[in-house]
Design a protein around this motif. Structure first.
Motif, PDB file in Angstrom:
ATOM      1  N   LEU A  67     -37.477  35.236  15.526  1.00  0.00           N
ATOM      2  CA  LEU A  67     -37.126  36.652  15.635  1.00  0.00           C
ATOM      3  C   LEU A  67     -36.459  37.171  14.366  1.00  0.00           C
ATOM      4  CD1 LEU A  67     -35.777  36.511  19.289  1.00  0.00           C
ATOM      5  CD2 LEU A  67     -37.967  37.455  18.531  1.00  0.00           C
ATOM      6  N   ASP A  68     -35.872  36.263  13.575  1.00  0.00           N
ATOM      7  CA  ASP A  68     -35.215  36.666  12.331  1.00  0.00           C
ATOM      8  C   ASP A  68     -36.041  36.277  11.113  1.00  0.00           C
ATOM      9  OD1 ASP A  68     -34.987  33.952  12.578  1.00  0.00           O
ATOM     10  OD2 ASP A  68     -32.860  33.843  12.009  1.00  0.00           O
ATOM     11  N   GLY A  69     -37.337  36.019  11.307  1.00  0.00           N
ATOM     12  CA  GLY A  69     -38.183  35.538  10.224  1.00  0.00           C
ATOM     13  C   GLY A  69     -38.978  36.641   9.553  1.00  0.00           C
ATOM     14  N   LYS A  70     -40.093  36.265   8.953  1.00  0.00           N
ATOM     15  CA  LYS A  70     -40.913  37.174   8.161  1.00  0.00           C
ATOM     16  C   LYS A  70     -41.731  38.127   9.036  1.00  0.00           C
ATOM     17  CE  LYS A  70     -44.328  37.014   4.399  1.00  0.00           C
ATOM     18  NZ  LYS A  70     -45.182  36.116   3.561  1.00  0.00           N
ATOM     19  N   TYR A  71     -41.963  37.741  10.289  1.00  0.00           N
ATOM     20  CA  TYR A  71     -42.796  38.558  11.182  1.00  0.00           C
ATOM     21  C   TYR A  71     -42.026  38.878  12.473  1.00  0.00           C
ATOM     22  CZ  TYR A  71     -46.452  36.692   8.133  1.00  0.00           C
ATOM     23  OH  TYR A  71     -47.212  36.335   7.040  1.00  0.00           O
ATOM     24  N   PRO A  72     -40.917  39.605  12.364  1.00  0.00           N
ATOM     25  CA  PRO A  72     -40.082  39.839  13.555  1.00  0.00           C
ATOM     26  C   PRO A  72     -40.793  40.615  14.657  1.00  0.00           C
ATOM     27  CG  PRO A  72     -39.396  41.246  11.734  1.00  0.00           C
ATOM     28  CD  PRO A  72     -40.374  40.272  11.169  1.00  0.00           C
ATOM     29  N   ASP A  73     -41.665  41.560  14.289  1.00  0.00           N
ATOM     30  CA  ASP A  73     -42.370  42.342  15.307  1.00  0.00           C
ATOM     31  C   ASP A  73     -43.328  41.461  16.102  1.00  0.00           C
ATOM     32  OD1 ASP A  73     -41.009  44.559  14.441  1.00  0.00           O
ATOM     33  OD2 ASP A  73     -42.669  45.345  13.224  1.00  0.00           O
ATOM     34  N   GLU A  74     -44.045  40.567  15.403  1.00  0.00           N
ATOM     35  CA  GLU A  74     -44.962  39.656  16.091  1.00  0.00           C
ATOM     36  C   GLU A  74     -44.191  38.699  16.992  1.00  0.00           C
ATOM     37  OE1 GLU A  74     -47.827  37.598  13.716  1.00  0.00           O
ATOM     38  OE2 GLU A  74     -48.285  39.363  12.497  1.00  0.00           O
ATOM     39  N   LEU A  99     -41.202  25.796  17.267  1.00  0.00           N
ATOM     40  CA  LEU A  99     -40.697  26.563  18.392  1.00  0.00           C
ATOM     41  C   LEU A  99     -39.184  26.730  18.266  1.00  0.00           C
ATOM     42  CD1 LEU A  99     -42.608  25.053  21.465  1.00  0.00           C
ATOM     43  CD2 LEU A  99     -43.360  26.792  19.809  1.00  0.00           C
ATOM     44  N   PRO A 100     -38.702  27.955  18.135  1.00  0.00           N
ATOM     45  CA  PRO A 100     -37.245  28.163  18.091  1.00  0.00           C
ATOM     46  C   PRO A 100     -36.629  27.901  19.471  1.00  0.00           C
ATOM     47  CG  PRO A 100     -38.401  30.252  18.035  1.00  0.00           C
ATOM     48  CD  PRO A 100     -39.454  29.198  17.944  1.00  0.00           C
TER      49      PRO A 100
END
Length: 319
Positions: A67-74, A99-100
């Motif tokens: 959720l805090d990465g490069k693709y938060p919307d995805e 998997l986070p």
């Protein structure tokens, strides 16, 4: 039992197929985004996605679940889909994404992984390749309860499989995929009735199966024949063991130890003979007989057919 499935390649598709055939409710499949492949480099769906679409299963293909990465919307959209699925468990097989913790915690029974090795041996990305390359006598499948580590979770079920002398990564992959598919159905049926308990992995015997890199394909003929033979089997079908002959790259797909030939005194990589029985090459030590080869841009061919289009006279040195 409601099962979210996360996987990408053929190994995972086999498990998904078995779960579907066993009647599990699969409301959602996670798989890697479509990738360019083939000569035209057109986008292609993963085997798991193809199966899901053919059977009317919803598919999500985030580039990341962080959720805090490069693709938060995805990642946020994937989280919404996972939570809406209200699954009892997530089954993971060669998915390709980390998997986070929020994913591990969402299903009621957590996330179960189908791993193609006898853990803790060969944690990591390429357990089948590395087992053959190392000369292991056996491998198998471990179903484990996933945690935040790299293949470190407690084990629910383990089954062994003998590695046959002729096994390549391709043939062993297919055997392990079938085994994993059967085992995950078994595990979920036992979990549903509370008849299975996780066992921590042993602290001893940990090894890591690092990802196969293309540069590893190049054969070093100064190595023993047994080592080279294992590498040829381990790198079949990817990336394909390779050597250079007369300035051209040649892929080596099948071989056998030539125990009848004695050390010739020739330098490693020297071709001792080439005929319908195979291309006999001096190693260091030992002698190897190549029986299936491929020119760049050509097809994989039995040695007899290969030699019709590419002469390999005795004394030629492979580089």
């Amino acid at each position: 039992m409601r099962v979210i499935f996360a996987g990408t390649p053929e190994f995972a598709r086999v498990a998904l197929e078995r779960l579907h055939a066993a009647g599990f409710d699969i409301p959602l499949v996670l798989t890697q985004p479509d990738r360019p492949a083939g000569r035209g480099m057109k986008l292609q769906a993963s085997p798991v996605k193809q199966f899901a679409l053919d059977h009317g299963i919803a598919v999500a293909q985030p580039h990341s679940l962080r959720l805090d990465g490069k693709y938060p919307d995805e990642a946020a959209a994937a989280r919404a889909a996972i939570e809406a699925a209200q699954a009892d468990v997530m089954v993971v097989a060669a998915y390709g994404l980390i998997l986070p913790q929020w994913v591990l915690d969402t299903p009621r029974l957590g996330c179960l992984n189908i791993h193609a090795s006898l853990l803790p041996r060969w944690r990591g990305a390429a357990p089948i390749h590395r087992a053959i390359e190392a000369g292991d006598a056996e491998t198998g499948v471990t179903i484990m309860q996933m945690d935040a580590g790299l293949d470190t979770g407690a084990m629910l079920l383990v089954e062994k499989l003998v590695i046959a002398p002729e096994d390549s990564t391709g043939s062993l992959h297919d055997k392990l995929a079938l085994l994993g598919g059967r085992m995950i159905v078994e595990v979920l049926e036992l979990v549903a009735c509370g008849g299975l308990h996780a066992v921590p992995q042993p602290a001893d015997g940990v090894t890591y199966a690092h990802k196969i890199e293309k540069h590893e394909a190049a054969i070093d003929w100064t190595q023993p024949a047994e080592v080279i033979a294992r590498r040829i089997r381990a790198f079949n079908p990817f990336p394909g063991a390779a050597t250079v002959c007369q300035g051209e790259a040649i892929k080596l797909w099948r071989c056998e130890i030539d125990s009848a030939s004695r050390m010739s005194g020739e330098a490693p990589g020297t071709i001792l003979s080439a005929n319908e029985a195979g291309v006999v090459v001096q190693c260091g030590p030992g002698v190897l007989r190549l029986t299936e080869l491929q020119r760049a841009g050509g097809k994989r061919l039995p040695v007899t057919d290969f030699l019709r289009g590419f002469a390999l006279p005795a004394g030629t040195v492979l580089g």
